[in-house]
Scaffold this motif. Structure first.
Motif, mmCIF file in Angstrom:
data_model
loop_
_atom_site.group_PDB
_atom_site.id
_atom_site.type_symbol
_atom_site.label_atom_id
_atom_site.label_comp_id
_atom_site.label_asym_id
_atom_site.label_seq_id
_atom_site.Cartn_x
_atom_site.Cartn_y
_atom_site.Cartn_z
ATOM 1 N N SER A 107 0.809 -1.227 0.000
ATOM 2 C CA SER A 107 0.000 0.000 0.000
ATOM 3 C C SER A 107 0.834 1.266 0.000
ATOM 4 O O SER A 107 0.368 2.311 -0.396
ATOM 5 C CB SER A 107 -0.958 0.007 1.184
ATOM 6 O OG SER A 107 -0.265 0.262 2.373
ATOM 7 N N LYS A 151 -10.609 -4.320 -4.289
ATOM 8 C CA LYS A 151 -10.193 -3.043 -3.687
ATOM 9 C C LYS A 151 -11.094 -2.734 -2.501
ATOM 10 O O LYS A 151 -12.265 -3.110 -2.497
ATOM 11 C CB LYS A 151 -10.263 -1.924 -4.713
ATOM 12 C CG LYS A 151 -8.976 -1.770 -5.487
ATOM 13 C CD LYS A 151 -8.878 -0.422 -6.143
ATOM 14 C CE LYS A 151 -7.480 -0.277 -6.731
ATOM 15 N NZ LYS A 151 -7.391 0.787 -7.687
ATOM 16 N N TYR A 152 -10.538 -2.073 -1.552
ATOM 17 C CA TYR A 152 -11.317 -1.720 -0.343
ATOM 18 C C TYR A 152 -11.214 -0.214 -0.130
ATOM 19 O O TYR A 152 -10.169 0.302 0.257
ATOM 20 C CB TYR A 152 -10.746 -2.506 0.842
ATOM 21 C CG TYR A 152 -11.314 -2.135 2.212
ATOM 22 C CD1 TYR A 152 -12.660 -1.793 2.385
ATOM 23 C CD2 TYR A 152 -10.497 -2.155 3.336
ATOM 24 C CE1 TYR A 152 -13.155 -1.469 3.634
ATOM 25 C CE2 TYR A 152 -10.985 -1.844 4.599
ATOM 26 C CZ TYR A 152 -12.313 -1.500 4.742
ATOM 27 O OH TYR A 152 -12.809 -1.176 5.985
ATOM 28 N N ASP A 153 -12.285 0.469 -0.424
ATOM 29 C CA ASP A 153 -12.341 1.910 -0.173
ATOM 30 C C ASP A 153 -12.996 2.125 1.182
ATOM 31 O O ASP A 153 -14.114 1.659 1.398
ATOM 32 C CB ASP A 153 -13.157 2.619 -1.261
ATOM 33 C CG ASP A 153 -12.480 2.533 -2.608
ATOM 34 O OD1 ASP A 153 -11.262 2.775 -2.658
ATOM 35 O OD2 ASP A 153 -13.160 2.165 -3.594
ATOM 36 N N TYR A 154 -12.314 2.804 2.042
ATOM 37 C CA TYR A 154 -12.853 3.014 3.385
ATOM 38 C C TYR A 154 -12.448 4.391 3.880
ATOM 39 O O TYR A 154 -11.632 5.083 3.250
ATOM 40 C CB TYR A 154 -12.338 1.932 4.346
ATOM 41 C CG TYR A 154 -10.849 1.996 4.602
ATOM 42 C CD1 TYR A 154 -9.944 1.404 3.718
ATOM 43 C CD2 TYR A 154 -10.338 2.654 5.721
ATOM 44 C CE1 TYR A 154 -8.589 1.467 3.937
ATOM 45 C CE2 TYR A 154 -8.974 2.721 5.955
ATOM 46 C CZ TYR A 154 -8.106 2.116 5.063
ATOM 47 O OH TYR A 154 -6.758 2.188 5.269
ATOM 48 N N GLN A 188 -9.475 6.351 2.357
ATOM 49 C CA GLN A 188 -8.295 5.550 2.053
ATOM 50 C C GLN A 188 -8.672 4.437 1.079
ATOM 51 O O GLN A 188 -9.835 4.056 0.979
ATOM 52 C CB GLN A 188 -7.758 4.883 3.321
ATOM 53 C CG GLN A 188 -7.424 5.828 4.452
ATOM 54 C CD GLN A 188 -6.078 6.488 4.279
ATOM 55 O OE1 GLN A 188 -5.113 5.826 3.949
ATOM 56 N NE2 GLN A 188 -6.019 7.783 4.501
ATOM 57 N N THR A 189 -7.660 3.890 0.465
ATOM 58 C CA THR A 189 -7.878 2.734 -0.400
ATOM 59 C C THR A 189 -6.850 1.666 -0.071
ATOM 60 O O THR A 189 -5.664 1.978 0.093
ATOM 61 C CB THR A 189 -7.748 3.126 -1.885
ATOM 62 O OG1 THR A 189 -8.781 4.071 -2.182
ATOM 63 C CG2 THR A 189 -7.925 1.921 -2.786
ATOM 64 N N TYR A 232 -6.535 -3.069 -0.103
ATOM 65 C CA TYR A 232 -7.156 -4.284 -0.632
ATOM 66 C C TYR A 232 -7.755 -5.075 0.520
ATOM 67 O O TYR A 232 -7.376 -4.893 1.682
ATOM 68 C CB TYR A 232 -6.121 -5.128 -1.374
ATOM 69 C CG TYR A 232 -5.985 -4.688 -2.811
ATOM 70 C CD1 TYR A 232 -6.746 -5.269 -3.815
ATOM 71 C CD2 TYR A 232 -5.124 -3.647 -3.152
ATOM 72 C CE1 TYR A 232 -6.652 -4.836 -5.140
ATOM 73 C CE2 TYR A 232 -5.017 -3.208 -4.460
ATOM 74 C CZ TYR A 232 -5.787 -3.811 -5.450
ATOM 75 O OH TYR A 232 -5.699 -3.371 -6.746
#
Lengths: 406, 507
Positions: A268, A302-305, A316-317, A319
């Motif tokens: 990341s 992808k994990y957008d949080y 933030q982005t 995985y």
């Protein structure tokens, strides 16, 4: 004058005895209830067990037998754990299945006259089939004779805990995105289904290139070199490690051409990865499903949080790696400052520690080492490590790294 | 800070340098400073409105001095270390502006080094204990302190009103890991009022104080950091924040009041009764200033004296009683959200009552008549301390009796005023007891607590000798040289000796 001295004596007396001690600690009556995570196991009978209430303020632990259902606790914030044993009978048979039971809740606020605590228990079948497990994680690094930190000798030992030959090919080593000693409310919260990833590294191979026999280990390390001979007499020889993680930054990383490199799937931040020396992240190993390529994984997961810091949302982005693909997991946190588990309870109920705090100086040379399952090892004639999905009990925390002793 | 210091120093000296010619000569001014009316019940002069009557003259002094200390053993509180070297420049002035107005003030700069501090990286341990931040490495501490104070007092008919402020700013640090840096600002304000009734003066004062200390510990060595701990008393620490929470700040205030009663001519019965309430909160800076502990301290004190004089002698007796109760309350913090830790509860775990009582006397022959004066000041006192930490059932209980005598002689020899004194004190432990349940006595922290208990409960003897010589340059100015040597001998904790020397100018 007499009157005056009499008054003075009374005044002095009043001053001397104006205080009385009151111990201002409030207590709360906590009543406890256990429930099971699976509805199919409602008939479980608990045979033994123990609750542990760890006061996070003081670090003090209070134990309570499973057969009791209430206790008085000083007001505070507690991490509550239950570890026990039980059994259930398979429907329409007389077959009784022995199970391990465990559950935990973190940062339980205990205030007021009474509270009611409900603990969800994870049921683990005692005779489940094994897989690869973490045998040892040495992340803290070593100290050179001139008292300077030495990096590059981190290593992780993985163990085949099953009764068959397993292949290390395409096994993925993952470091968590979130810290175990700093808690934020990350939204959306995906913990029940996946973990947030900081870095993931895949063992090369097409499926059958790296066999590991039952009860045997293999080593993944940072720089596969003889550190003890070439750089730091306080370190160890990792030149015969099985794999090394390597970045393209040749100025800070040394590549041993004789040792295969892990493939960097995702990192990341930056191009250079060093496992957390503070010991405040979680590590997992897992595999992509058979029909999933790394490219399609990187495209779909992808994990957008976001989380709030100083009153401002921070998008933030990263995985995410689904829990069902995970083979083994371990939360690592400084013992005194553990804030939360960054993994779902079903993966790891507890945490283990490099040390009491995150001090790199104090944790130098220390590792977490998995305990041997003495009973099963003796029974099956090979080394079987303890695997109850609870790193708090599966591992010996803060141990001298095994390879440093050599 | 240095520029401010020089400015205030100039302001303090200016009135005296340009003072109009007065009848007072330096010899009489200095003799006044030795008067028992000033020293015997010194507490009474803390009210600025009463201070008006302390001196009826103008006097200023400028001095520079140093302290050297040596010790063999553990005769000090481990968290405070022991003061090895100190240099101090000091200016003081008491000036009579007119028949109804007086001003007074002081300014000082102190540069010091304390050795062997352990389990405390803060400044002002005596104010913050037990809630200091500590580690097992510790070491020396360098410090610089600037102090200013000033007051104004005015008499109108039977009433006198005065106000006084003081400001202390200090920085303490270590240039080696662990590297604490503590910045203290300590502001006090006091107002007082007094009224003459018959042949007595009755006064009252109100004081307020604002205290702040910002602290940070850095680690620069390649080796990395060691853990820092937020101490809660008796070796307990706030386990949740052990490790790398190295930035803290303390903020608090103190409120106080006093009443005084003193004869207009200073002879007869005097009384000073005072009370103070101190409240300080410790915050963890990096956790959104999460408040982790409160200090609450109540103090009440009484000083009652009776002083008389005959044609030959001055004599008096004084009773001192003081009760101080310090309580430490830990904040229980809940589940953090966004790195914000809510306070969910609190527990008062630390209690420390201290009781001090003493009776002292003075008898002496004042100097002007015979060119030779003397005084003998005996004292006898009792002290008990009983700090405890509730939930761990840890405590220490010590009571002691102390007695001593000070003998001082004063000569006028040609152009010199020579003072020589000796002081002998003996402190005997009456009882001591402690319990440290669950504390590893072999650990660094365990040894620290044991060392402190041993020191605080130790029977010891103290002997000091000192002298001050004032040389009159002319009728307005004098030079002085003073020195003191103190030797303390503890039964268990070793010996300590301290030497101090000062040179100065009085005008």
């Amino acid at each position: 004058m007499k009157k005056f001295f009499l008054s003075l004596a009374l005044l002095t007396g009043a001053i001397l005895f104006t205080s009385c001690e009151d111990d201002d600690i409030q207590f709360t009556e906590a009543t406890l209830d256990l429930k099971f995570s699976s509805t199919t196991t409602d008939s479980i009978t608990i045979s033994s067990g123990e609750y542990t209430f760890k006061d996070v303020t003081t670090g003090l632990e209070t134990k309570l037998d499973a057969m009791k259902s209430s206790l008085s606790l000083a007001e505070g914030t507690y991490n509550v754990t239950f570890i026990g044993k039980g059994s259930y009978t398979v429907a329409s048979t007389d077959y009784e299945v022995q199970v391990d039971l465990q559950g935990s809740i973190q940062n339980v606020v205990v205030i007021g006259e009474s509270i009611s605590l409900e603990l969800e228990l994870i049921v683990i079948e005692a005779n489940r089939e094994g897989d690869f497990v973490f045998a040892e994680l040495f992340l803290a690094g070593t100290l050179k004779p001139d008292n300077k930190q030495y990096n590059g000798d981190q290593y992780i030992i993985l163990h085949n805990n099953s009764n068959k030959v397993l292949y290390a090919d395409q096994l993925i080593l993952i470091e968590s995105k979130f810290l175990t000693n700093k808690k934020y409310d990350y939204t959306p919260n995906i913990m029940k289904e996946a973990m947030a990833v900081h870095g993931m590294f895949m063992i090369p191979g097409k499926g059958t290139e790296h066999p590991v026999n039952p009860g045997e280990n293999f080593i993944i390390c940072d720089n596969a070199m003889n550190h003890k001979k070439e750089a730091n007499p306080n370190s160890t020889d990792l030149s015969t490690a099985n794999f090394e993680w390597h970045s393209d930054l040749s100025t800070v990383d040394i590549d041993n051409p004789n040792v295969p490199n892990l493939e960097n799937l995702y990192l990341s931040a930056g191009k250079f990865w060093m496992a957390s020396k503070q010991g405040n992240k979680a590590y997992v190993i897992g595999r992509l499903p058979e029909n999933m390529t790394k490219e399609s994984y990187l495209e779909k997961y992808k994990y957008d949080y976001e989380y709030e810091l100083s009153g401002k949302p921070r998008p933030q982005t990263a995985y995410k790696f689904p829990n069902e693909w995970i083979v083994d997991a371990v939360n690592i946190s400084p013992n005194s400052t553990f804030a939360w588990s960054v993994l779902d309870q079903s993966l790891d109920l507890g945490y283990t520690s490099l040390g009491e705090t995150s001090s790199t100086t104090e944790n130098m040379g220390k590792a977490v080492i998995r305990k041997k399952n003495e009973e099963k090892s003796a029974e099956q004639g090979r080394l079987i490590l303890l695997d109850k999905n609870n790193s708090g009990t599966d591992f010996n925390a803060s141990q001298k790294a095994s390879l440093l002793a050599q | 800070m240095k520029h401010l210091f020089m400015t205030i120093l100039s302001l303090l000296l200016t009135p005296s340098l340009f003072a109009k010619e007065e009848a007072e000569i330096i010899e009489n001014k200095l003799l006044n400073l030795y008067a028992p009316t000033i020293h015997f019940n010194a507490k009474i002069w803390m009210n600025p409105a009463i201070k008006y009557d302390m001196l009826n003259l103008s006097i200023s002094s400028l001095s520079i001095g140093g302290v050297l200390q040596d010790k063999d053993g553990d005769s000090y509180l481990v968290q405070e270390g022991y003061s090895d070297k100190k240099i101090k420049c000091n200016v003081e002035s008491f000036y009579k502006l007119s028949d109804t107005e007086k001003i007074f003030g002081s300014a000082s700069y102190t540069n010091g080094r304390v050795e062997n501090m352990l389990w405390n990286e803060n400044a002002d341990f005596s104010i913050l204990y037990p809630y200091v931040t500590g580690d097992s490495i510790g070491g020396y501490m360098l410090s610089e302190e600037y102090y200013f104070s000033g007051g104004y007092v005015n008499r109108f008919r039977v009433w006198t009103a005065g106000a006084e402020f003081s400001y202390r700013a200090s920085i303490s640090y270590r240039d080696k890991d662990p590297r604490p840096r503590n910045v203290v600002s300590d502001l006090k304000l006091k107002i007082g009022l007094s009224r003459s009734i018959s042949r007595y003066r009755i006064g009252a004062s109100f004081s307020a104080r604002k205290y702040k200390q910002n602290s940070h510990i850095a680690f620069l060595a390649d080796k990395g950091s060691v853990s820092v701990y937020h101490m809660l008393g008796f070796g307990v620490d706030y386990a949740r924040f052990a490790g790398d929470e190295t930035s803290t700040n303390y903020a608090g205030h103190e409120l106080g009041g006093s009443i005084e009663f003193i004869p207009e001519n200073h002879y007869g019965f005097s009384l000073s009764l005072g009370g103070e309430f101190l409240h300080i909160t410790k915050f963890l800076t990096n956790l959104n200033h999460a408040p982790i502990a409160d200090i609450n301290e109540k103090k009440i004190s009484l000083d009652a004296s009776w002083l008389e004089k005959s044609s030959e002698l001055e004599y008096g007796v004084m009773l001192h009683a003081e009760y101080l109760k310090r309580e430490g309350t830990e904040h229980i913090l809940g589940d953090p959200t966004g790195n914000i830790y809510p306070v969910i509860s609190e527990a008062t775990q630390f209690h420390s009552p201290i009781l001090k009582t003493s009776i002292s006397g003075t008898i002496g022959k004042h100097i002007p008549k015979n060119r030779w004066g003397w005084n003998i000041d005996p004292h006898l006192g009792y002290m008990s301390i009983h700090p405890s930490y509730t939930s761990r059932s840890r405590y220490m209980k010590v009571s002691s009796l102390h007695t001593g005598i000070k003998i001082q002689s004063l000569w006028q020899i040609k152009k010199m005023l020579v003072s020589v004194y000796t002081n002998v004190d003996y402190t005997a432990k009456l009882s001591s007891d402690y319990a440290l349940h669950g504390l590893n006595l072999e650990s660094s922290l365990g040894k620290t607590i044991l060392s402190n208990i041993s020191y605080l409960s130790d029977t010891h003897t103290s002997l000091s000798i000192g002298s001050r010589i004032d040389y009159y340059i002319n009728h307005k100015n004098a030079l002085f040289l003073s020195g003191e040597y103190i030797h303390r001998n503890y039964n268990q904790s070793g010996v300590a000796s301290l030497g101090e020397i000062n040179i100065g100018f009085t005008f």
